[in-house]
Design a protein around this motif. Sequence first.
Motif, short mmCIF file in Angstrom:
data_model
loop_
_atom_site.label_atom_id
_atom_site.label_comp_id
_atom_site.label_asym_id
_atom_site.label_seq_id
_atom_site.Cartn_x
_atom_site.Cartn_y
_atom_site.Cartn_z
N ARG A 112 -3.54 9.38 3.89
CA ARG A 112 -4.60 9.34 2.66
C ARG A 112 -5.48 8.24 2.68
NH1 ARG A 112 -7.45 9.65 -0.47
NH2 ARG A 112 -7.51 10.40 -2.55
N ILE A 113 -5.28 7.24 3.50
CA ILE A 113 -6.36 5.99 3.50
C ILE A 113 -7.42 6.40 4.27
CG2 ILE A 113 -5.36 5.32 5.73
CD1 ILE A 113 -6.99 3.20 3.13
N SER B 16 0.25 17.44 3.94
CA SER B 16 0.69 18.03 2.80
C SER B 16 1.39 19.31 3.21
CB SER B 16 -0.33 18.20 1.66
OG SER B 16 0.42 18.66 0.39
N LYS C 174 0.84 -1.35 0.16
CA LYS C 174 -0.09 0.06 -0.01
C LYS C 174 0.87 1.28 -0.05
CE LYS C 174 -1.93 -1.06 3.91
NZ LYS C 174 -1.32 -2.29 4.36
N MET C 175 0.05 2.35 -0.19
CA MET C 175 0.87 3.73 -0.14
C MET C 175 1.36 3.95 1.05
SD MET C 175 -1.18 7.41 -1.26
CE MET C 175 -0.11 8.73 -1.72
N GLY C 176 0.68 3.62 2.21
CA GLY C 176 1.01 4.01 3.75
C GLY C 176 0.27 2.92 4.57
N ILE C 177 0.46 3.11 5.83
CA ILE C 177 -0.03 2.25 6.92
C ILE C 177 0.49 0.93 6.53
CG2 ILE C 177 -1.99 3.41 7.99
CD1 ILE C 177 -3.78 1.52 6.49
N HIS C 178 2.00 1.01 6.40
CA HIS C 178 2.68 -0.27 5.89
C HIS C 178 2.71 -1.53 7.03
CE1 HIS C 178 5.06 1.92 2.88
NE2 HIS C 178 3.90 1.58 2.44
N GLU D 95 -1.56 5.35 -6.67
CA GLU D 95 -0.55 6.09 -5.66
C GLU D 95 0.51 6.45 -6.06
OE1 GLU D 95 1.68 4.39 -3.35
OE2 GLU D 95 1.88 3.19 -5.05
N MET E 187 -9.56 9.13 3.89
CA MET E 187 -10.50 9.43 3.04
C MET E 187 -11.19 8.49 2.45
SD MET E 187 -7.73 12.42 1.80
CE MET E 187 -8.47 13.13 0.47
N PHE F 33 -5.56 15.33 5.72
CA PHE F 33 -4.71 15.06 4.86
C PHE F 33 -4.11 16.45 3.94
CE2 PHE F 33 -3.66 14.52 0.43
CZ PHE F 33 -2.61 13.52 0.30
N PHE G 257 -5.40 3.15 -2.90
CA PHE G 257 -4.39 3.13 -2.07
C PHE G 257 -3.43 1.79 -2.29
CE2 PHE G 257 -2.87 2.96 2.59
CZ PHE G 257 -2.53 4.33 2.56
N MET H 286 1.89 11.81 5.39
CA MET H 286 0.89 12.15 4.31
C MET H 286 0.36 10.83 3.80
SD MET H 286 2.03 14.82 1.22
CE MET H 286 0.79 15.20 0.13
N ARG H 287 1.21 10.01 3.59
CA ARG H 287 0.83 8.60 3.05
C ARG H 287 -0.07 7.90 3.79
NH1 ARG H 287 4.50 5.30 3.30
NH2 ARG H 287 6.59 6.46 3.82
N ASP H 288 0.19 7.83 5.26
CA ASP H 288 -0.54 7.25 6.26
C ASP H 288 -1.84 7.88 6.21
OD1 ASP H 288 1.45 5.58 6.65
OD2 ASP H 288 1.94 6.20 8.85
N GLU I 60 6.62 12.80 4.97
CA GLU I 60 5.98 12.17 3.93
C GLU I 60 5.15 11.19 4.26
OE1 GLU I 60 6.92 9.05 1.78
OE2 GLU I 60 8.25 8.66 3.56
#
Lengths: 597, 597
Positions: A434-435, A409, A256-260, B427, A437, A405, B420, A430-432, A427
């Motif tokens: 985004r989820i 940014s 994923k983009m974030g919350i890895h 993303e 929304m 979000f 995401f 920001m990635r975390d 950053e």
Amino acid sequence: MPDYKTPLRDIKFVMQELLNCEEHYQRLGYQDATPDMLDAILAEAAKFSEQVIAPINKSGDQEGCTWKDGEVTTPSGFKGAYQQYVDAGWPTLSHNVEFGGQGLPHSLNTHIGEMLSAANNSFSIYAGLSHGASATIEAHGTAVQKTMFMPKLVEGTWTGTMCLTEPHCGTDLGLLRTKAELNENGSYAITGTKIFISGGEHDLSENIIHIVIARIPGSPEGTRGISLFAVPKFNVTESGEIADRNSLICGSIEHKMGIHANSTCVMNFDGAKGYLIGKVNKGLNCMFTFMNAARLAVSNEGVASADASFQGALTYAKDRLQMRAISGVKNPDGPADAIIVHPDVRRMLLTQKSIAEGGRALVGYLAQLVDSSYAETDPELKVQAENKLALLTPIGKAFLTELGFEATSHGVQIFGGHGFIQEWGMEQLMRDARISMLYEGTTGIQALDLLARKILGSQGEIMKPFISEMVTFCQQNSSLEAMKPFITPIMEYSEEWQLLTQSVGKKAIKNPDEIGAASVDYLMYSGYIVLAYFWAKMAKVALTNIAAGSDDSFYQAKLKTAHFYFDRMLPRAKGHAACINTGGKSMMALNEEEFVF
Amino acid sequence: MPDYKTPLRDIKFVMQELLNCEEHYQRLGYQDATPDMLDAILAEAAKFSEQVIAPINKSGDQEGCTWKDGEVTTPSGFKGAYQQYVDAGWPTLSHNVEFGGQGLPHSLNTHIGEMLSAANNSFSIYAGLSHGASATIEAHGTAVQKTMFMPKLVEGTWTGTMCLTEPHCGTDLGLLRTKAELNENGSYAITGTKIFISGGEHDLSENIIHIVIARIPGSPEGTRGISLFAVPKFNVTESGEIADRNSLICGSIEHKMGIHANSTCVMNFDGAKGYLIGKVNKGLNCMFTFMNAARLAVSNEGVASADASFQGALTYAKDRLQMRAISGVKNPDGPADAIIVHPDVRRMLLTQKSIAEGGRALVGYLAQLVDSSYAETDPELKVQAENKLALLTPIGKAFLTELGFEATSHGVQIFGGHGFIQEWGMEQLMRDARISMLYEGTTGIQALDLLARKILGSQGEIMKPFISEMVTFCQQNSSLEAMKPFITPIMEYSEEWQLLTQSVGKKAIKNPDEIGAASVDYLMYSGYIVLAYFWAKMAKVALTNIAAGSDDSFYQAKLKTAHFYFDRMLPRAKGHAACINTGGKSMMALNEEEFVF
């Protein structure tokens, strides 16, 4: 990543000074929630957030979760941190004492939720979803199911999930295919694939209880044929002991983009044993218990991400020397001035600050409404609270996550090029963020829930208790000169808010697409006026303290930030109003052949 | 990631139908730029973008660059793709024939730049910076330097960089510490550390020519003591042959939010041999050649990212079935309707489309101004072109990258939770686009350049040629009924634009902080009206073709998208105007003790 510092002063300001939680708790019968007790709990939660989970936020992002043969390993430190979380009793906080909970108010847990999310959003999602799963079983489960699942879920040694989405359906749950067939013993065999299951598999807890929606063969099509089930990873005896492995497995995890550090799982149920929660085909109704709580938790993520990013950006802005102030040198002994002297840097910082603090007030207010929806005994007050909660939940969820979000940014932007570099952590925030929304209903879905289902669906009735509260506040304070910069715009915008509502309603009668065309701008407009109200209330508290002779710079900062909100944030609503007023014609005009690239 | 499809039809529309490039090129003496030649070149560039570099965009993101012992390896496929890029002669396109270039117009290269950026932004940055380096040497280098560096840079077998930033200074270049000491042979010894050097080290080319700013000992402090140098990775003989290794090395590469496949390097110069470009202490002036071109290229990234995201989102929106249209079932044979039926999905798609296509028109116009600034022979027209370029460059850079980033976020949103997930590529577009608001001068810096330096610095004179062009267009079209929905708002907003300018100017006389306080909102306001003008011009072309009997749905789509822009994008300027009008008081009110968390 900047060290996270829990905004204890501001959380207490919201709870005690703004929302008078002492009276609120006493009224609702939360006798244990005394000021001393609250202070002690908040301080401990702050310590846990700052010292245990904040330090593994960045490493968790970099390491991520790993999947092997159906098992998921969380990043280094997560298992130990979760154990500490359980040992300290945090999962039990606002649960019923009947199941081993501490019986403290939900709103207290909400403020602690903000700390957890700001310190380590991936960690906090594991905790938050477990809470939702247990709340669902507590509200709709049988006595046997409660015995089986509640004590361990409340304790936190087991965790929970929410299994709604399937590959072909997210928003449109009526399309779901997972089926539930009645076994001879009264349980159900659940078969199907669920995706995007946060915490669907991990190594933090002994067992995972999945709250799954599925269709019993022969049920009506669409959302009227959905039932709800508790499906444990390991089977559970009627007395609540772990037994053999149930037939479900994590097929993979998403990149994923974030919350890895939070595992997002594909869950394959292959005739897994499940227990019907609530009535057959009434699954979505039961699920709403879960979803409303989850939406409030996600609103809180907006606040948390704005605050965490503000903390990093403010520290940097005071430290980084670059250019001289246009109004004259401020740091004559240095090679340049700190960038906080530049108006545009302040614009971004104050935008973050006004989102974080304004959002915290709104979330605190929503959380008290949740308390009231559980514990209020006066039926009229209870209905009022429920109406306000229904109105403001989609606004909180969508508006605060959009602005949260945006705030992250700005945090990147204040760092300049350094903001783009992972090392600084800006950053990641920001990635975390985004989820937020997207999950628990996208911004678009919240906007339709607000405008179509709730406002137009009630002919505007649902707005009345909250607007009446705003108007009363304005009337009570209209004679105070210092409050005029707040009261006058609130009256104007709330008038415009109602006019916009009527105007969209009228257009929608002729053309229902006008609702969807207006919805997101309408929600954003609503968000700006709602937050204005909370900023006005905070300004009032600040002014009262200043008038009483307080020299605490906290109140000056609060008052000045309120002015910033009214000067520079609220006017954005003008753009949304203008967009709403032009209607949806041009949006719907393109036919399919024209919509190409 | 969706397959990238070059928007050839729209690029040609902008070049030929909107901006009449045939006449423009003939006038400026670009005799080779015939319609047939342009078509052939654009088609080849599209093929290269779609077939060679788009396929390695996602893998490049996942693999990233790796650093070992001072050497950087680009992701799989990049070296081969770059070789194809060179073999096909792309680097030579708009260079002077004197150095092996094809002598084609800069604006043609700009449109190709959009394709490269949309297909693979990381790849295109390597190419773009080389172009900037060679343009600087061409403009300011000596004959010997041109012999040494130009042929290989033009050919592309060598690449170039731009070394400005140091750890303690990015925006504030006057603080730089890298020093340049005169050697006995007339060259300089460059010593210092530069950071954020895109393409500072990689395996694509035989040599890398760094354009470095540094201070010669004894020079004045600040920006008046900065000189410019060409510093090759491998030393170069006077006839342009590669010699021994120069004493500079890549110390590390950054781990970033996006553009993973582009190496962002820390460059350590340790008495490296460098060649003074231009005059001593006039380095920043020479650098502006580079920076203006770079800013136009970054504007283009905003367009490219919006378009790439639009392509992915539109494909998904036509394919993904979810819920029924509120206005009635559209896909009765399917389980649900495609999400493109929902107004809010269309709002997001049309926002992306209007940004991409409107931005493309603005960038195309700017690129023609660049052509004119090089090749216009009428001195009055040349000054006009330069004024328009000066006014519109910061608007293009900041406004289009802000909106381009917004567009990529809509792309994620249209995909819902799938947005995401890395697999879909949406993303990545968002992460890659975030850098564009930072490098080559942040949005805040562009806004100050626009409002303080250019507009207020010229007492508004610099706006006149462009406003006069807009007003002339409005007058010429005011009698056409179908143009009224465009002409009326442009006249109103451009009037308001000038009033806002005067109002900020007046406030700034009393308090210079008012400039910074207004600057970003002012730039965004300016962007919305400027793009409105280009959308009106495009509507005019569409209407003319429709009136002439064309049944090409392209013109209908263009006209309808123009209406969308005026209905739903331009009104956003109202929010910015309201923010500008409230001024900067509340922004500057907090003192340092109040700015805490």
